[in-house]
Design a protein around this motif. Sequence first.
Motif, PDB file in Angstrom:
ATOM      1  N   ILE A   1     -10.415  32.370  -6.040  1.00  0.00           N
ATOM      2  CA  ILE A   1     -10.496  33.721  -5.490  1.00  0.00           C
ATOM      3  C   ILE A   1     -10.473  34.725  -6.636  1.00  0.00           C
ATOM      4  O   ILE A   1      -9.545  34.721  -7.461  1.00  0.00           O
ATOM      5  N   VAL A   2     -11.487  35.594  -6.665  1.00  0.00           N
ATOM      6  CA  VAL A   2     -11.650  36.556  -7.760  1.00  0.00           C
ATOM      7  C   VAL A   2     -11.728  37.968  -7.171  1.00  0.00           C
ATOM      8  O   VAL A   2     -12.771  38.368  -6.644  1.00  0.00           O
ATOM      9  N   PRO A   3     -10.654  38.764  -7.232  1.00  0.00           N
ATOM     10  CA  PRO A   3     -10.749  40.168  -6.827  1.00  0.00           C
ATOM     11  C   PRO A   3     -11.578  40.945  -7.845  1.00  0.00           C
ATOM     12  O   PRO A   3     -11.416  40.762  -9.056  1.00  0.00           O
ATOM     13  N   VAL A   4     -12.463  41.809  -7.367  1.00  0.00           N
ATOM     14  CA  VAL A   4     -13.408  42.500  -8.250  1.00  0.00           C
ATOM     15  C   VAL A   4     -13.313  44.004  -8.014  1.00  0.00           C
ATOM     16  O   VAL A   4     -13.560  44.480  -6.887  1.00  0.00           O
ATOM     17  N   TYR A   5     -12.973  44.746  -9.074  1.00  0.00           N
ATOM     18  CA  TYR A   5     -12.918  46.204  -8.956  1.00  0.00           C
ATOM     19  C   TYR A   5     -13.079  46.836 -10.333  1.00  0.00           C
ATOM     20  O   TYR A   5     -12.260  46.613 -11.231  1.00  0.00           O
ATOM     21  N   LYS A   6     -14.156  47.578 -10.509  1.00  0.00           N
ATOM     22  CA  LYS A   6     -14.414  48.354 -11.731  1.00  0.00           C
ATOM     23  C   LYS A   6     -14.308  47.504 -12.997  1.00  0.00           C
ATOM     24  O   LYS A   6     -13.634  47.869 -13.960  1.00  0.00           O
TER      25      LYS A   6
ATOM     26  N   ILE B   1     -16.320  29.483  -4.913  1.00  0.00           N
ATOM     27  CA  ILE B   1     -15.985  30.675  -5.685  1.00  0.00           C
ATOM     28  C   ILE B   1     -16.126  31.890  -4.779  1.00  0.00           C
ATOM     29  O   ILE B   1     -17.219  32.192  -4.285  1.00  0.00           O
ATOM     30  N   ILE B   2     -15.008  32.577  -4.537  1.00  0.00           N
ATOM     31  CA  ILE B   2     -14.971  33.694  -3.601  1.00  0.00           C
ATOM     32  C   ILE B   2     -14.803  34.984  -4.396  1.00  0.00           C
ATOM     33  O   ILE B   2     -13.741  35.252  -4.948  1.00  0.00           O
ATOM     34  N   LEU B   3     -15.883  35.772  -4.465  1.00  0.00           N
ATOM     35  CA  LEU B   3     -15.862  37.049  -5.173  1.00  0.00           C
ATOM     36  C   LEU B   3     -15.573  38.148  -4.152  1.00  0.00           C
ATOM     37  O   LEU B   3     -16.373  38.365  -3.233  1.00  0.00           O
TER      38      LEU B   3
ATOM     39  N   GLY C   1      -4.707  43.188  -1.592  1.00  0.00           N
ATOM     40  CA  GLY C   1      -5.559  43.151  -0.414  1.00  0.00           C
ATOM     41  C   GLY C   1      -6.771  42.262  -0.625  1.00  0.00           C
ATOM     42  O   GLY C   1      -7.190  41.541   0.283  1.00  0.00           O
ATOM     43  N   ALA C   2      -7.341  42.308  -1.842  1.00  0.00           N
ATOM     44  CA  ALA C   2      -8.499  41.457  -2.135  1.00  0.00           C
ATOM     45  C   ALA C   2      -8.101  39.988  -2.144  1.00  0.00           C
ATOM     46  O   ALA C   2      -8.830  39.133  -1.623  1.00  0.00           O
ATOM     47  N   ARG C   3      -6.976  39.660  -2.738  1.00  0.00           N
ATOM     48  CA  ARG C   3      -6.524  38.264  -2.736  1.00  0.00           C
ATOM     49  C   ARG C   3      -6.228  37.787  -1.317  1.00  0.00           C
ATOM     50  O   ARG C   3      -6.606  36.670  -0.924  1.00  0.00           O
TER      51      ARG C   3
ATOM     52  N   SER D   1     -10.660  39.417 -12.694  1.00  0.00           N
ATOM     53  CA  SER D   1     -12.088  39.483 -12.992  1.00  0.00           C
ATOM     54  C   SER D   1     -12.431  40.031 -14.372  1.00  0.00           C
ATOM     55  O   SER D   1     -13.612  40.090 -14.724  1.00  0.00           O
ATOM     56  N   ASP D   2     -11.441  40.425 -15.168  1.00  0.00           N
ATOM     57  CA  ASP D   2     -11.730  40.753 -16.569  1.00  0.00           C
ATOM     58  C   ASP D   2     -11.253  39.646 -17.507  1.00  0.00           C
ATOM     59  O   ASP D   2     -11.305  39.789 -18.730  1.00  0.00           O
ATOM     60  N   ASP D   3     -10.812  38.527 -16.949  1.00  0.00           N
ATOM     61  CA  ASP D   3     -10.388  37.360 -17.718  1.00  0.00           C
ATOM     62  C   ASP D   3     -11.481  36.297 -17.704  1.00  0.00           C
ATOM     63  O   ASP D   3     -12.495  36.426 -17.009  1.00  0.00           O
TER      64      ASP D   3
END
Length: 309
Positions: free
Chosen positions: A10-15, A37-39, A74-76, A93-95
């Motif tokens: 699970i990958v939360p994505v924001y900015k 893979i859940i974006l 919330g994304a997770r 998501s920056d790792d």
Amino acid sequence: MEEKGLLSVIVPVYKVEPYLRRCVDSIRNQTYKNLQIILVDDGSPDNCGAICDEYTKIDGRIIAVHQKNEGLSGARNNGLLFAKGEYIAFVDSDDWLHPSMYETLVHLIEAHQLDMARCSVIGSDGQAEDSILPRDKHIANQLITGAHVFELYFTEFLCKVVWNAVYRRHIVMGIISPERCHSEDNYVSGRYLYRSKRMMITDKCLYYYYKNPTSIVRGGYKRFLDICICTEKLRDDLIREEHMTNMFYVERLNKKLAREFFHFVRVNDDRYRLRSIMRPQKKFIDKYLDFFRRIRFNYLLRKKKIQII
């Protein structure tokens, strides 16, 4: 060769537009291939949502979830609704990941019948790198069982984050990460550790932790009271939901809560000005702080003219 169990990532994505491809490609290129893979596009205002959709067209293992901005937790939480795997993992998501991270950790889980396996970490600012290894070298690559697993919540950084691990599904499911809190890992990692009875931490550095200066949790705007909220919630939920009756751990969590509130009071920032404290709260903090912190705490109350009501 028999295919191993499905791992949902699970990958939360924001900015994170400049870093997102590096992150997703490092997951796609894992030597462990049985991945979902859940974006989770958390209402990102840049091109992240389009990048997520692009990846669904080039890799059938990827799904993109789009939602209004609900924050990292919330994304997770929403990502978990789509997770089908026998194993669960989280990535910021920056790792990015070493190619063999998931193969290594799943192998440890299956070989030793673990509830979770963790790896050591490399911290990077994009130029310099430093290794983050277990603080106690004796626990590296060793089977940790029973109450010793939860004990690491209080002492080991590698056990206070959620992204350097693979978990069996039953450890993760049903635990809701506190939303709109900047210290959610403090809560969730404690819940996962308390549920786990068998764990290992490898000294292989397989997760690359990017020290992004614009990240909320890595140098940006932080709400220092959040860790107090999450610590209190952890204590209360372990008692209510996991039926924790060991008063030794309740006291340890109370001491941690008192220390975190002490650190909150110490912050010299007008955004966190504390004008008053209720007398029962002060009594609680005085009870659980050590002697020198208690002296300093009461000095700060006087210096900052914080009223006791």
